[in-house]
Design an enzyme around this catalytic site. Structure first.
Site, PDB file in Angstrom:
ATOM      1  N   HIS A 504       0.827  -1.204   0.000  1.00  0.00           N
ATOM      2  CA  HIS A 504       0.000   0.000   0.000  1.00  0.00           C
ATOM      3  C   HIS A 504       0.867   1.262   0.000  1.00  0.00           C
ATOM      4  O   HIS A 504       0.695   2.147  -0.836  1.00  0.00           O
ATOM      5  CB  HIS A 504      -0.920  -0.008   1.231  1.00  0.00           C
ATOM      6  CG  HIS A 504      -1.758   1.228   1.380  1.00  0.00           C
ATOM      7  ND1 HIS A 504      -3.093   1.263   1.036  1.00  0.00           N
ATOM      8  CD2 HIS A 504      -1.464   2.469   1.819  1.00  0.00           C
ATOM      9  CE1 HIS A 504      -3.568   2.481   1.255  1.00  0.00           C
ATOM     10  NE2 HIS A 504      -2.597   3.235   1.746  1.00  0.00           N
ATOM     11  N   GLU A 505       1.786   1.331   0.929  1.00  0.00           N
ATOM     12  CA  GLU A 505       2.617   2.533   1.034  1.00  0.00           C
ATOM     13  C   GLU A 505       3.493   2.702  -0.205  1.00  0.00           C
ATOM     14  O   GLU A 505       3.781   3.816  -0.628  1.00  0.00           O
ATOM     15  CB  GLU A 505       3.462   2.513   2.310  1.00  0.00           C
ATOM     16  CG  GLU A 505       2.643   2.614   3.599  1.00  0.00           C
ATOM     17  CD  GLU A 505       1.668   3.779   3.631  1.00  0.00           C
ATOM     18  OE1 GLU A 505       1.960   4.826   3.007  1.00  0.00           O
ATOM     19  OE2 GLU A 505       0.591   3.649   4.245  1.00  0.00           O
ATOM     20  N   HIS A 508       1.694   4.594  -2.851  1.00  0.00           N
ATOM     21  CA  HIS A 508       1.854   6.048  -2.753  1.00  0.00           C
ATOM     22  C   HIS A 508       3.229   6.453  -3.279  1.00  0.00           C
ATOM     23  O   HIS A 508       3.374   7.422  -4.015  1.00  0.00           O
ATOM     24  CB  HIS A 508       1.755   6.502  -1.297  1.00  0.00           C
ATOM     25  CG  HIS A 508       0.383   6.423  -0.709  1.00  0.00           C
ATOM     26  ND1 HIS A 508      -0.709   7.050  -1.266  1.00  0.00           N
ATOM     27  CD2 HIS A 508      -0.085   5.806   0.414  1.00  0.00           C
ATOM     28  CE1 HIS A 508      -1.780   6.825  -0.508  1.00  0.00           C
ATOM     29  NE2 HIS A 508      -1.428   6.075   0.512  1.00  0.00           N
TER      30      HIS A 508
END
Ligand SMILES: [Zn+2]
Length: 714
Positions: A504-505, A508
């Site tokens: 997920h990170e 980004h």
């Protein structure tokens, strides 16, 4: 995800995001002494122009901020007082380009407040907060400056601007107008009064909630009343009892680490009811900490403010800046998901009732039974032990899995570097290369938990990609997480959820790394809140694919690839109880929207307002909104008003995007390219909804999301 400074009003964002969590006395600094050797005043002589962290001391910050603020102020005045006719270049672009020093020191300071905090750092942040909001006021309340901005804006159609320039102009103009720049003096005063009153009441709302959350307790003195609870939870409750003056007993509270396990495991139904009611009646006890009146007052004041600014409702005001754009669009979406979620929740409730009946319970399922029976069913049907998957997800392997995925998708590769300054020895530095070998930026990871780091996981940057000074500035992006350190010979092993967070990170991070824009304030993850979580959520999907798992999810001892049966079990368990999860979330999101779509300043009776709305949408009595009005601090004490829907909004884009990848192939090059070009690269240069349409050829559909959550009842 943490947002980095935005447009002209970098100061607004700064002042806003630093307003919480600081409560230390300010300290004196040795500013005079070290001003001479302040690294922020020199050009960074480092690889990639990264900050020379080893030279930066806490005492360098305040002098650098002071000089940076003064510089920004002077530049603002120069633009505002210019004798030249206002143009896009000498006004809008000049503002965007101003504040170089402030940007330089902010990137480091606010980059490290979350991961390298201390009393001293918090004191500095506290001292800076009013200075930065003053700067923001100086900019946004400068009438001469606004006149110039307005003049450019009024002529926008004849200026032949590029799309990103149009966006910049629009955003700049709007931030003035939304702050009241277009109003007459009378209305401006009204606006100031309303803002002040709202922030006062919001503060009180939060204080009341804290008092209510802390005061409630259920004291247990019979050991038999603890039946069903795990030993560590019982031990924690005994400890709480000591702290609260009930030594020898057990105390449960409405704090999550106490309430959640109690509702999940405690066999005593009456006590579950007590804890549940304690939680759901916070701020609703008709005592000095009651939040009913406050919530209604805040909603009323927000409506009045919207009226002063020329908007129909507060939701209209907020959503103007979101991907959703209007309250109607939000309601349209929520109303589509709602029936499916509710139907599924009803099935889940019936399922539990069956279990109660089979056990000879002779009672009707109530809200305080939900967690308890959900857990029983989960155990019975999925029998999933979270520890089972961990040996297959070592941190290092998972990171390699991420790099593998990025390379397959976009041809980018990551090479570790050991010659780049870092702010902590835990940091690892990777240089990213494009397929053709071009160096394209730095990716830093800071994975381990430590005292100076706040909880959670986030991405941000020490430098954003941009080209506004001619040179193509390469991004320096970082991911911060909180994983345990390796112990002895055993590497850090992640739970499935933790591994998912790493993907997920990185979702980004890759948006920051592949960013391709001109103006700094628009690049990377400079996106509306209801869109910014979309690329990160998409990234999580690859982790579940057998092809990707086979590459990285290998047992840290044997090298054996994770068994498919285990993955299937994890996937199936992921859909469990989604009717409940989606329903309680949507009920809260709808409640938020309903409060902020009020078209009257008249005060409401909060309980009646809430209940009649929930009745109208047909919420069943076994489920409460995830947040009821009197403890919905996201919207009454925080910055999420008319924004709680944003999580599911991003989710729709994510599920819809994944649908294409599944259809065309998870590494289909044309799809990966389109996704890169229309979603990852442009950042906030244009309306996200339009860019998405360009990628997908149509607006996102809702079915993929319903399918994923198991809400499509075929
Ligand atoms: Zn995120």
């Amino acid at each position: 995800m943490k947002k980095i400074l935005t447009p002209i009003a970098l100061a607004i964002a700064l002042a806003g995001c630093q307003a919480t969590g600081d409560n230390n006395e300010s300290t004196t600094t040795k500013s005079e002494v070290v001003a001479q050797a302040n690294p922020f005043f020199e050009k960074y002589d480092t690889p990639f122009g990264i900050a020379p962290f080893e030279k930066i001391k806490n005492e360098h910050y305040l002098p650098a901020f002071a000089k940076g603020i003064a510089q920004s102020k002077a530049q603002t005045l120069e633009i505002a007082n210019s004798p030249l006719k206002p143009t896009f270049e000498n006004t809008i672009e000049a503002m965007e380009k101003s504040g170089a020093l402030l940007n330089k020191v902010s990137n480091v300071f606010y980059g490290l407040t979350g991961s390298m905090s201390s009393d001293e750092v918090r004191a500095i942040a506290k001292e800076l907060s009013p200075q930065l909001s003053a700067l923001s006021d100086d900019i946004l309340l400068n009438q001469k400056l606004f006149k110039r901005v307005k003049s450019v804006y009024d002529n926008k159609d004849s200026l032949n601007l590029r799309v990103d320039q149009k966006t910049l102009l629009e955003v700049t103009y709007k931030s003035f107008v939304r702050g009241g720049a277009n109003l007459n003096e009378n209305a401006k005063q009204q606006l100031r009064d309303l803002n002040q009153e709202i922030s006062k009441l919001s503060l009180k709302f939060g204080e009341n909630l804290l008092a209510e959350t802390n005061s409630f307790e259920v004291v247990i003195d019979k050991e038999s009343d603890l039946a069903g609870l795990p030993a560590d939870i019982i031990a924690a409750a005994a400890q709480t009892a000591i702290e609260r003056g009930h030594k020898g007993k057990w105390v449960f509270t409405t704090h999550r680490p106490s309430k959640n396990p109690f509702l999940t495991y405690a066999e005593n139904r009456e006590l579950r009811k007590a804890v549940y009611n304690g939680y759901t009646h916070r701020g609703d006890n008709d005592n000095e900490f009651d939040n009913k009146q406050l919530a209604s007052q805040i909603a009323s004041l927000r409506y009045q403010r919207a009226q002063v600014l020329g908007y129909k409702t507060h939701a209209d005001y907020v959503l103007e800046n979101a991907t959703a754009k209007t309250p109607q669009n939000v309601f349209k979406l929520l109303d589509q998901v709602w029936p499916a979620a509710l139907a599924k929740a009803k099935i889940e409730a019936a399922d539990m009732q069956k279990m109660i009946d089979v056990e000879g319970g002779k009672f009707e399922l109530e809200a305080w039974d939900w967690w308890y029976y959900a857990e029983k069913i989960r155990k019975e049907r999925y029998d999933l032990d979270a520890a089972e998957a961990k040996p297959y997800f070592s941190l290092e392997n998972t990171l390699q899995g991420i790099f593998y995925t990025a390379e397959k998708l976009w041809g980018v590769t990551f090479v570790e570097r050991f010659d780049v300054p870092k702010y902590h020895e835990d940091v690892r530095t990777f240089e990213m290369f494009e397929k053709d070998g071009t160096s394209a930026g730095l990716f830093l990871t800071d994975h381990y938990v430590r005292e100076s780091k706040r909880g959670g996981a986030w991405m941000s940057s020490f430098r954003k990609q941009h080209r506004m000074f001619g040179e193509d500035v390469k991004p320096i992006i970082y991911n911060v997480l909180n994983y345990p350190r390796p112990v002895g010979d055993t590497p850090t092993l992640l739970t499935f959820d933790q591994a998912s967070t790493l993907f997920h990170e990185f979702g980004h991070a890759i948006q920051g790394l592949l960013s391709n824009g001109y103006y700094r304030s628009q690049t990377g993850t400079a996106l509306p809140r209801d869109y910014v979580e979309y690329p990160s959520q998409v990234m999580e999907n690859w982790m579940m694919e057998p092809e990707v798992l086979a590459k990285f999810a290998k047992h840290y001892k044997t090298g054996e690839v994770i068994p498919m049966a285990l993955i299937k079990k994890i996937q199936a368990a992921g859909q469990f109880n989604q009717g409940f999860g989606t329903t309680e979330y949507l009920a809260a999101a709808l409640l938020d929207m309903n409060w902020h779509s009020l078209e009257t300043a008249e005060l409401q009776d909060a309980d009646t307002f809430e209940q009649s709305y929930l009745d109208k949408i047909g919420l069943i009595k076994e489920i409460a909104p995830r947040y009821r009005t009197t403890y919905f601090s996201h919207i009454f004490a925080g910055g999420y008003s008319s924004g709680y829907y944003g999580y599911i909004w991003s989710n729709i884009y994510d599920a819809d995007t994944w649908e294409v990848f599944k259809e065309k192939g998870i590494f289909d090059q044309a799809t990966a390219e389109g996704y890169r070009k229309h979603v990852l690269e442009p950042g906030g240069t244009e309306d996200p909804a339009l860019m998405y349409k360009r990628f997908r050829g149509q607006d996102p559909k809702i079915e993929p999301l319903l399918k994923r959550r198991g809400l499509l009842n075929k």
